[in-house]
Design an enzyme around this catalytic site. Structure first.
Site, PDB file in Angstrom:
ATOM      1  N   ASP A  12      58.966  52.325  73.601  1.00 43.97           N
ATOM      2  CA  ASP A  12      57.926  52.136  72.587  1.00 43.97           C
ATOM      3  C   ASP A  12      56.720  53.038  72.876  1.00 43.97           C
ATOM      4  O   ASP A  12      56.375  53.273  74.042  1.00 43.97           O
ATOM      5  CB  ASP A  12      57.484  50.665  72.581  1.00 43.97           C
ATOM      6  CG  ASP A  12      56.635  50.330  71.373  1.00 43.97           C
ATOM      7  OD1 ASP A  12      56.694  51.067  70.371  1.00 43.97           O
ATOM      8  OD2 ASP A  12      55.889  49.335  71.438  1.00 43.97           O
ATOM      9  N   HIS A  29      58.624  61.661  69.446  1.00 50.28           N
ATOM     10  CA  HIS A  29      60.031  61.412  69.748  1.00 50.28           C
ATOM     11  C   HIS A  29      60.641  62.575  70.534  1.00 50.28           C
ATOM     12  O   HIS A  29      61.561  62.374  71.333  1.00 50.28           O
ATOM     13  CB  HIS A  29      60.818  61.187  68.460  1.00 50.28           C
ATOM     14  CG  HIS A  29      60.360  59.996  67.672  1.00 50.28           C
ATOM     15  ND1 HIS A  29      60.411  58.709  68.161  1.00 50.28           N
ATOM     16  CD2 HIS A  29      59.827  59.903  66.417  1.00 50.28           C
ATOM     17  CE1 HIS A  29      59.935  57.872  67.256  1.00 50.28           C
ATOM     18  NE2 HIS A  29      59.579  58.571  66.184  1.00 50.28           N
ATOM     19  N   LEU A 123      76.924  56.701  85.478  1.00 52.51           N
ATOM     20  CA  LEU A 123      76.011  55.852  84.709  1.00 52.51           C
ATOM     21  C   LEU A 123      76.589  55.654  83.316  1.00 52.51           C
ATOM     22  O   LEU A 123      76.964  56.614  82.649  1.00 52.51           O
ATOM     23  CB  LEU A 123      74.622  56.508  84.605  1.00 52.51           C
ATOM     24  CG  LEU A 123      73.577  55.754  83.779  1.00 52.51           C
ATOM     25  CD1 LEU A 123      73.202  54.439  84.468  1.00 52.51           C
ATOM     26  CD2 LEU A 123      72.328  56.619  83.570  1.00 52.51           C
TER      27      LEU A 123
END
Length: 233
Positions: A12, A29, A123
């Site tokens: 956020d 972004h 991952l």
């Protein structure tokens, strides 16, 4: 000391960061995407097995067309240009969420990225895209209802373990720690993995996502290790 197996992050603050930098709101972004790549590296070094990030919620479809187009161009760029890097670092990509609203070309790009990285093991990254927790649960219920009608499963046999098999995160352990950046403005989960976070520790960072650093990442992990953990189910 109990290790973190699954980390969730609500990324956020991208738009507020851009506003503070006197940039167009959606430009935050771009920086946020680079921070995401760095975060994957930090998770690998900490031997965290799963990372789920909230990239675009079902509510985000209400944003301006300009911002939505920019976000999906950025995602397309990641899924095409960063895949070799993911393979090199052993990062498996999976996208969770409702795909019905996605453009056909975006779905094909996502499926290609998932296929190319499916053997990676360092991952496992789940990117929540067009995702809403309530939407996920409703979709799971519909799939269960279909299997009940076709007698694939019996109602009396439905329990939590069976229900979890119908979620987007089937086969993935519950979240140990949720990090939400963005400061005091939003101290909530905002429809992020409601089923999978019922026993999660929550860390709310004052840092906006584009400024999220290794130091802040370490602070969140230190917080997790400082609190007692009670077994869930």
């Amino acid at each position: 000391m109990e290790n973190i197996k699954h980390l969730g992050i609500i990324m956020d603050g991208n738009r507020r960061w851009a506003e503070k930098a006197s940039l167009q709101r959606f430009k935050g972004h771009d920086i946020g995407a680079e921070v995401f790549v760095n975060t994957c590296d930090w998770c690998i070094k900490e031997k965290i097995e799963y990372l789920t990030v909230y990239a675009f919620s079902t509510e985000n479809w209400k944003r301006t067309k300009e911002e939505i187009v920019h976000i999906f161009k950025l995602l397309e760029k990641f899924f095409t240009e960063k895949i070799d890097l993911c393979i090199e670092r052993g990062i498996k990509i999976k996208v969770i969420g409702e795909r019905d609203n996605l453009a056909k070309k975006d779905i094909l790009i996502i499926e290609n990225a998932e296929k190319q990285t499916e053997i990676c093991k360092n991952l496992k990254v789940q990117i929540a895209l067009s995702y809403g927790g309530r939407n996920e649960i409703i979709r799971a219920v519909k799939k269960i209802a279909g299997d009940v009608l076709s007698t694939k499963i019996l109602i009396k046999n439905i329990d939590e373990d069976i229900f979890e098999q119908y979620l987007d995160t089937a086969g993935i352990p519950d979240v140990d720690l949720v990090i939400r950046t963005g400061g005091a403005e939003n101290r909530r989960l905002s429809n992020f993995l409601p089923w999978q976070t019922v026993y999660s520790e929550l860390y709310f960072s004052e840092i906006l996502w584009p400024d999220f650093s290794k130091d802040e990442f370490d602070k969140a992990l230190t917080y997790y290790h400082s609190v007692p953990h009670k077994a869930g189910k």
